[in-house]
Each structure stands twice: as structure tokens, then as C-alpha cells.
Design an enzyme around this catalytic site. Structure first.
Site, PDB file in Angstrom:
ATOM      1  N   THR A 284      35.192 143.542  45.508  1.00  0.00           N
ATOM      2  CA  THR A 284      33.821 143.118  45.749  1.00  0.00           C
ATOM      3  C   THR A 284      33.772 142.138  46.908  1.00  0.00           C
ATOM      4  OG1 THR A 284      31.791 142.348  44.680  1.00  0.00           O
ATOM      5  CG2 THR A 284      33.828 141.306  43.946  1.00  0.00           C
ATOM      6  N   LYS A 288      35.470 144.195  50.886  1.00  0.00           N
ATOM      7  CA  LYS A 288      35.356 145.663  50.902  1.00  0.00           C
ATOM      8  C   LYS A 288      35.810 146.296  52.222  1.00  0.00           C
ATOM      9  CE  LYS A 288      31.881 146.076  47.347  1.00  0.00           C
ATOM     10  NZ  LYS A 288      30.542 146.475  46.941  1.00  0.00           N
ATOM     11  N   ASP A 324      30.687 153.007  44.812  1.00  0.00           N
ATOM     12  CA  ASP A 324      29.354 152.390  44.857  1.00  0.00           C
ATOM     13  C   ASP A 324      28.278 153.436  45.150  1.00  0.00           C
ATOM     14  OD1 ASP A 324      29.888 149.751  44.285  1.00  0.00           O
ATOM     15  OD2 ASP A 324      30.175 149.157  46.366  1.00  0.00           O
ATOM     16  N   ASN A 370      16.955 144.600  58.254  1.00  0.00           N
ATOM     17  CA  ASN A 370      17.895 143.497  57.999  1.00  0.00           C
ATOM     18  C   ASN A 370      17.503 142.238  58.767  1.00  0.00           C
ATOM     19  OD1 ASN A 370      20.270 142.622  56.587  1.00  0.00           O
ATOM     20  ND2 ASN A 370      21.321 142.508  58.560  1.00  0.00           N
ATOM     21  N   TYR A 438      22.142 142.482  39.589  1.00  0.00           N
ATOM     22  CA  TYR A 438      21.947 142.553  38.130  1.00  0.00           C
ATOM     23  C   TYR A 438      21.974 141.194  37.449  1.00  0.00           C
ATOM     24  CZ  TYR A 438      27.055 142.500  38.308  1.00  0.00           C
ATOM     25  OH  TYR A 438      28.356 142.179  38.583  1.00  0.00           O
ATOM     26  N   GLY A 459      20.398 146.516  39.091  1.00  0.00           N
ATOM     27  CA  GLY A 459      21.716 147.024  39.486  1.00  0.00           C
ATOM     28  C   GLY A 459      22.711 147.216  38.357  1.00  0.00           C
TER      29      GLY A 459
HETATM   30  P1  NAP Z   1      27.310 141.491  52.189  1.00  0.00           P
HETATM   31  O1  NAP Z   1      28.132 142.550  52.822  1.00  0.00           O
HETATM   32  O2  NAP Z   1      27.730 140.074  52.302  1.00  0.00           O
HETATM   33  O3  NAP Z   1      25.832 141.615  52.814  1.00  0.00           O
HETATM   34  C1  NAP Z   1      24.829 140.693  52.463  1.00  0.00           C
HETATM   35  C2  NAP Z   1      23.473 141.190  52.982  1.00  0.00           C
HETATM   36  O4  NAP Z   1      22.473 140.299  52.459  1.00  0.00           O
HETATM   37  C3  NAP Z   1      23.339 141.171  54.503  1.00  0.00           C
HETATM   38  O5  NAP Z   1      22.515 142.225  54.888  1.00  0.00           O
HETATM   39  C4  NAP Z   1      22.640 139.813  54.722  1.00  0.00           C
HETATM   40  O6  NAP Z   1      21.861 139.761  55.906  1.00  0.00           O
HETATM   41  C5  NAP Z   1      21.706 139.790  53.545  1.00  0.00           C
HETATM   42  N1  NAP Z   1      21.227 138.474  53.193  1.00  0.00           N
HETATM   43  C6  NAP Z   1      21.953 137.457  52.649  1.00  0.00           C
HETATM   44  N2  NAP Z   1      21.148 136.396  52.435  1.00  0.00           N
HETATM   45  C7  NAP Z   1      19.907 136.750  52.852  1.00  0.00           C
HETATM   46  C8  NAP Z   1      18.652 136.085  52.884  1.00  0.00           C
HETATM   47  N3  NAP Z   1      18.520 134.844  52.448  1.00  0.00           N
HETATM   48  N4  NAP Z   1      17.575 136.761  53.363  1.00  0.00           N
HETATM   49  C9  NAP Z   1      17.707 138.020  53.792  1.00  0.00           C
HETATM   50  N5  NAP Z   1      18.867 138.704  53.802  1.00  0.00           N
HETATM   51  C10 NAP Z   1      19.950 138.067  53.326  1.00  0.00           C
HETATM   52  O7  NAP Z   1      27.116 141.751  50.622  1.00  0.00           O
HETATM   53  P2  NAP Z   1      27.091 143.177  49.880  1.00  0.00           P
HETATM   54  O8  NAP Z   1      28.456 143.601  49.497  1.00  0.00           O
HETATM   55  O9  NAP Z   1      26.281 144.119  50.678  1.00  0.00           O
HETATM   56  O10 NAP Z   1      26.336 142.796  48.511  1.00  0.00           O
HETATM   57  C11 NAP Z   1      24.962 142.477  48.528  1.00  0.00           C
HETATM   58  C12 NAP Z   1      24.422 142.394  47.099  1.00  0.00           C
HETATM   59  O11 NAP Z   1      24.609 143.612  46.398  1.00  0.00           O
HETATM   60  C13 NAP Z   1      25.120 141.337  46.249  1.00  0.00           C
HETATM   61  O12 NAP Z   1      24.128 140.646  45.534  1.00  0.00           O
HETATM   62  C14 NAP Z   1      25.972 142.146  45.302  1.00  0.00           C
HETATM   63  O13 NAP Z   1      26.177 141.514  44.059  1.00  0.00           O
HETATM   64  C15 NAP Z   1      25.136 143.391  45.127  1.00  0.00           C
HETATM   65  N6  NAP Z   1      25.955 144.544  44.702  1.00  0.00           N
HETATM   66  C16 NAP Z   1      25.701 145.118  43.502  1.00  0.00           C
HETATM   67  C17 NAP Z   1      26.458 146.198  43.083  1.00  0.00           C
HETATM   68  C18 NAP Z   1      26.203 146.819  41.742  1.00  0.00           C
HETATM   69  O14 NAP Z   1      27.076 147.531  41.242  1.00  0.00           O
HETATM   70  N7  NAP Z   1      25.045 146.628  41.163  1.00  0.00           N
HETATM   71  C19 NAP Z   1      27.482 146.724  43.906  1.00  0.00           C
HETATM   72  C20 NAP Z   1      27.694 146.117  45.145  1.00  0.00           C
HETATM   73  C21 NAP Z   1      26.934 145.024  45.535  1.00  0.00           C
HETATM   74  P3  NAP Z   1      22.513 139.247  57.296  1.00  0.00           P
HETATM   75  O15 NAP Z   1      23.228 140.439  57.859  1.00  0.00           O
HETATM   76  O16 NAP Z   1      21.346 138.829  58.079  1.00  0.00           O
HETATM   77  O17 NAP Z   1      23.432 138.121  56.969  1.00  0.00           O
END
Ligand code: NAP
Length: 482
Positions: A284, A288, A324, A370, A438, A459
Site C-alpha cells: 500500500t 506501489k 486493485d 487532479n 473506507y 471502499g
Molecule cells: P497516492 O498515490 O499518494 O495519491 C494521492 C492522491 O490524492 C493524489 O492524486 C493527490 O493529489 C490527492 N490528494 C491528496 N490530498 C489531497 C487534497 N487535500 N486535495 C485534493 N487531492 C488530494 O495515494 P493512492 O495510493 O492513490 O491512495 C489514495 C486513497 O485511496 C487512499 O485514501 C487509500 O487509502 C485509498 N485506497 C483504497 C483502496 C481500497 O481497497 N479501498 C485501495 C487503494 C487505495 P496530488 O497529486 O495533487 O498530490
């Protein structure tokens, strides 16, 4: 078999006894932390073993060793000497303590000495050698509780443990990096693992409760044959994946355990995974992408998405998969027809890549929004779809592309519950709103959509579905959903 030892940290013997009795059947022994008792109770300690059949450790821990005893050393030794009149099974004496009379009395009374060493700052070099050198006689049990602050430190604890061989020993890593050592006592050959009562004062950083050890990790079933799986991330301790995987093992009677590994360095973790013969692990945030160069082989999904959330050992090689995408799409497909739907994906991180990939495979028309527009643009270019900046200026574009809205940013997730990356958008009530977060169960984004009458999805189903697929890869068996 490693034992579950409950640290008793109440201020009176009566309260401690109540807790001990409440955990009957869930623990194998207890440590009476006399340093937590009131001064009046400290002089009554020898009565305590008469009140229980469980083996007890007598411990008066000084402040400098992480305890609460702050009076003169003479007083401590005299209280311990008096306490040894009770039928304790063990007494904890620190490395460097020179108390021949106390040791003699313990030996005469058949009370085994645990020779303990604590470092709340680091994992010292040559730990095994230091422990062995600290013993005053060969029947003492060496104990170390040390503080790993990185994956490399954790690996060193397992290496030092190997040097201690098959002898009775207690070796524990404190804090989040050390968590696995508390669960894997049965694999490490540790005599016991310490725990603290649910919701109470923990006697050391990283203690979990007997409930967690028994109900989630099935601690007493863990032995040298147990197959280890887990999840790496930073931070990772909040994950619910252990609940899903361990419940599956329990239902099928598999000798497996699934543990969160706080991980700062992916390369070090691969090396630790080799050492512990880890069968597979979930990946996670933020690892990744970082795991990909360390894989021997990867699926076409990992190549297309550019992110890997699952790594497992197959014929001696590390294989990468992305579950995913499938985990994301299964619950959405069950909720609504997808072909030719217009979908807005909010976010362009690792999770968004898998979501966009899956949506395009279903025949959706996707626009990525984004905060950092460049990332949305690059992802859209890679996936051959549209993109726009995230903000009020994109309101029209959002309205035109939102039969379904998929929220994939971490804004709204604990501890950022007060954030809604779409706070400028008015739902019509016709959209389907899907937030892959979630925790909390409903983010502000979902609450707003629900208020307007939209169909909503969080989620948790995605987490379960992607976990079920990993379970099959790690065990070769379908997840027992029923
Ligand atoms: P990541 O690669 O770090 O990407 C984070 C994303 O969130 C980027 O697009 C970032 O935008 C944006 N972001 C962060 N803070 C923000 C804010 N205050 N306002 C607007 N955009 C914001 O993380 P990820 O792996 O994609 O995971 C993202 C979320 O998905 C997490 O909450 C994670 O727990 C969830 N998730 C859930 C599952 C599931 O099985 N349900 C699986 C995977 C992930 P910038 O590019 O501008 O920084």
C-alpha cells in the site's frame, strides 16, 4: 509454544487480580508490574501469587528502564527481596544489576531469573552477544526489548534472534516497526510475548491486547511451520487487511498468519521477506511503484497500470500483480451498468491508475481531475483518456462527465476527515458516487452525495475483493466468503 503474558499495570493488587481473572483462558501467564502499584500495595506483593494459578513474573521496573519506580535502588531491592517470599515463577532482573542475595534467594525458591535489557532508542549492535554476556548463569532467560526505527533495524532483530539459537529467550521489537516480533514469537522461538489489557495503559510501546493476539492473529497457533504473509506500507498499522486475511485462514484451518509491516525501505523488506520465507505481501501507500523494479516477473495489469499492490513468491521468484483494478470494479459493476458511462475520476495517484484502467476496460469514457494537474495530464496520456485540473474552474467539465464520480484521493480519509476535494460541486442526485476510502465509512464526499439522493459506495467492498484475490494468490485457495 510461545506464551501470552499479560502485563498487569493497575495500582492495586485487587484491580490487577480482577483483570487477570477476566482474561482467564486467553493468557498463559502474567507479569506483575509492581512499579505501577501504590507504595502501600508494593509491600503486599508476595500475597499475589497465592491468588492465581497462572505463572507470574515479578518486575519492579525503574524509570531509566521504561518503568515507573523512582525511589532509591536500596528500597527497590528490599521490596523485591520481600516479594520473593511469594510463589512467583520468574523474576525480572536487569542487565548490569548486581544483587547476589536476591539472585540466591530466587534460585533457592525455584524462581527463574529473566535477565532483561531495554533500549527505547535503537537496536544495539551485537545484541545477541550482549544478551548472552549479560547472563549470570546459564539457566537465566535473556530478554531484550529494543526499538527498531526502520525496516533494516527490524531485519537485524531477526538476525540477532537466529544467533541466540534454540535456547529460552525473549526478544521483542517495540513500536510500529517491531510489531511483527510481538506476533511472531512462535516463529522466533521466543518464550513469550507481552500484551496489555484492551484499551488500558500499555506497559511498553506496541503492546497489543490478548483479544487482538487471539482473535485476529491466532497467536497460539503460530509455530515454526506457519506461513507468513503481510502488508507493507508507511503508515500501515491502520489497515483492515489483517482482519480479512486472518479470518480466511481461520475459517479454512490454514497455518498462515498475515501481519502489517511498517516499511520505510522496500529493498530491505524484500531481504527480510527472504529471511522469513514470506509467501506474499500486499503493498500500500507509498510503495506501489517502488516494488516494481524489485520484481522478477509481473502481470500485464501491473505493466499497464504502472502500480503493484500484490507481491508473492512463485517458483522461487517474486511475482507482482495488481488486484486493485478488479477489486475496484466488482462492487461498482454490481451497483450500476458501466458500458458507455461517463466517469469522473478524482485524483491521479496509485489507486487512480488502477481505477482508470478498470473503467476503460469496461467501456467507460473517463476524465481524470487532479489537484496537481500535470499528474492528471500524464496519467490521461498514458491511459488514453481526458483530464482537467481539480477545482471550481472545472465545474462545467465535471458536470458533463459525471454519470459516475469516483473519489480516489486521500482527502477525506482518517485523519483528514474534514476534507472534501469536491466541496465546490453540487450533486444532482442522478450520479453514482464511489469513494474508495473506507475509514471513515462515509466521507464528506459520500455524505454530500447521499444527501442529494445519489447511489453511493465506499471502499470497503473494494478492499475485500482485492484481498480475496490476494488470498487466492498467497494460499492457492479461494477465500471462504460465506
Ligand atoms: P497516492 O498515490 O499518494 O495519491 C494521492 C492522491 O490524492 C493524489 O492524486 C493527490 O493529489 C490527492 N490528494 C491528496 N490530498 C489531497 C487534497 N487535500 N486535495 C485534493 N487531492 C488530494 O495515494 P493512492 O495510493 O492513490 O491512495 C489514495 C486513497 O485511496 C487512499 O485514501 C487509500 O487509502 C485509498 N485506497 C483504497 C483502496 C481500497 O481497497 N479501498 C485501495 C487503494 C487505495 P496530488 O497529486 O495533487 O498530490
Amino acid at each position: 509454544m510461545a506464551r501470552i503474558c499479560l502485563a498487569l499495570t493497575e495500582s492495586t493488587l485487587e484491580e490487577n487480580l480482577k483483570i487477570l481473572t477476566g482474561y482467564s483462558g486467553q493468557i498463559d501467564m502474567a507479569e506483575l508490574r509492581c512499579d505501577f502499584l501504590t507504595e502501600e500495595e508494593m509491600v503486599r506483593v508476595s500475597e499475589f501469587p497465592g491468588l492465581t494459578d497462572l505463572p507470574l513474573i515479578l518486575t519492579f521496573r525503574k524509570v531509566c528502564d521504561g518503568g515507573k519506580f523512582n525511589r532509591d535502588e536500596e528500597i527497590r531491592l528490599s521490596l523485591m527481596e520481600k516479594a520473593l517470599n511469594g510463589n512467583f515463577s520468574f523474576v525480572d532482573l536487569e542487565e548490569g544489576l548486581h544483587a547476589p542475595a536476591l539472585e540466591k534467594k530466587a534460585r533457592e525458591r525455584g524462581i527463574r531469573i529473566i535477565r532483561s535489557f531495554h533500549d527505547f532508542d535503537k537496536v544495539p549492535e551485537n545484541l545477541a552477544e550482549r544478551l548472552i554476556n549479560s547472563l549470570h548463569s546459564s539457566d537465566e532467560i535473556p530478554k531484550a526489548a529494543v526499538m527498531p526505527k526502520s525496516t533494516a533495524d527490524l531485519k537485524r532483530i531477526f538476525e540477532e534472534n537466529e544467533k541466540l539459537g534454540d535456547r529460552d529467550k525473549i526478544l521483542l521489537g517495540m513500536g510500529t516497526y517491531g510489531f511483527s516480533t510481538r506476533i511472531l514469537a512462535g516463529v522466533m522461538g521466543s518464550y513469550l510475548t507481552f500484551c496489555s489489557k484492551e484499551g488500558g495503559v500499555t506497559a511498553a510501546p506496541g503492546h497489543v491486547s490478548p483479544e487482538v493476539l487471539n482473535n485476529i492473529y491466532r497467536f497460539r497457533n503460530i509455530n515454526s511451520e506457519t506461513v507468513i504473509c503481510g502488508i507493507i506500507g508507511h503508515p500501515v498499522m491502520h489497515t483492515r487487511s489483517p482482519l480479512i486475511h486472518n479470518e480466511g485462514y481461520s475459517k479454512l484451518g490454514l497455518n498462515y498468519v498475515y501481519i502489517p509491516f511498517e516499511t520505510d525501505d522496500v529493498k530491505e523488506f524484500f531481504s527480510l521477506a527472504e529471511k522469513l520465507s514470506i509467501r506474499g505481501f500486499s503493498v500500500t501507500v507509498p510503495h506501489k511503484n517502488d516494488v516494481i523494479p524489485l520484481l522478477d516477473e509481473m502481470s500485464s495489469g501491473v505493466k499497464a497500470i504502472g502500480a503493484c499492490n500484490t507481491v508473492w513468491k512463485k517458483e522461487g521468484k517474486w511475482f507482482g500483480e495488481n488486484t486493485d483494478a478488479e477489486g475496484f470494479i466488482i462492487p461498482l459493476r454490481a451497483l450500476t451498468e458501466l458500458k458507455n458511462k461517463r466517469v469522473s475520476v478524482i485524483g491521479a495517484g496509485g489507486a487512480a491508475k488502477a481505477c482508470v484502467f478498470a473503467l476503460l476496460e469496461e467501456g467507460c469514457s473517463v476524465t481524470i481531475f487532479n489537484r496537481t494537474y500535470e499528474k492528471a495530464r500524464l496519467l490521461a496520456e498514458q491511459m488514453s483518456c481526458s483530464s482537467a485540473p481539480l477545482g471550481p474552474d472545472s465545474l462545467e467539465a465535471l458536470k458533463e462527465s459525471s454519470d459516475i464520480l469516483v473519489q480516489t484521493t486521500s482527502a477525506g480519509m482518517h485523519p483528514m476527515e474534514d476534507r472534501n476535494p469536491l466541496d465546490f460541486y453540487d450533486f444532482t442526485g442522478e450520479e453514482t458516487a464511489y469513494d474508495i476510502i473506507y475509514t471513515p465509512e462515509k466521507t464528506l464526499f459520500l455524505l454530500e452525495a447521499e444527501k442529494k439522493g445519489c447511489a453511493i459506495l465506499n471502499g470497503y467492498e473494494m478492499l475485500k475483493e482485492q484481498g480475496y484475490k490476494q488470498f487466492k494468490l498467497f494460499t492457492g485457495t479461494e477465500y471462504p466468503r460465506a
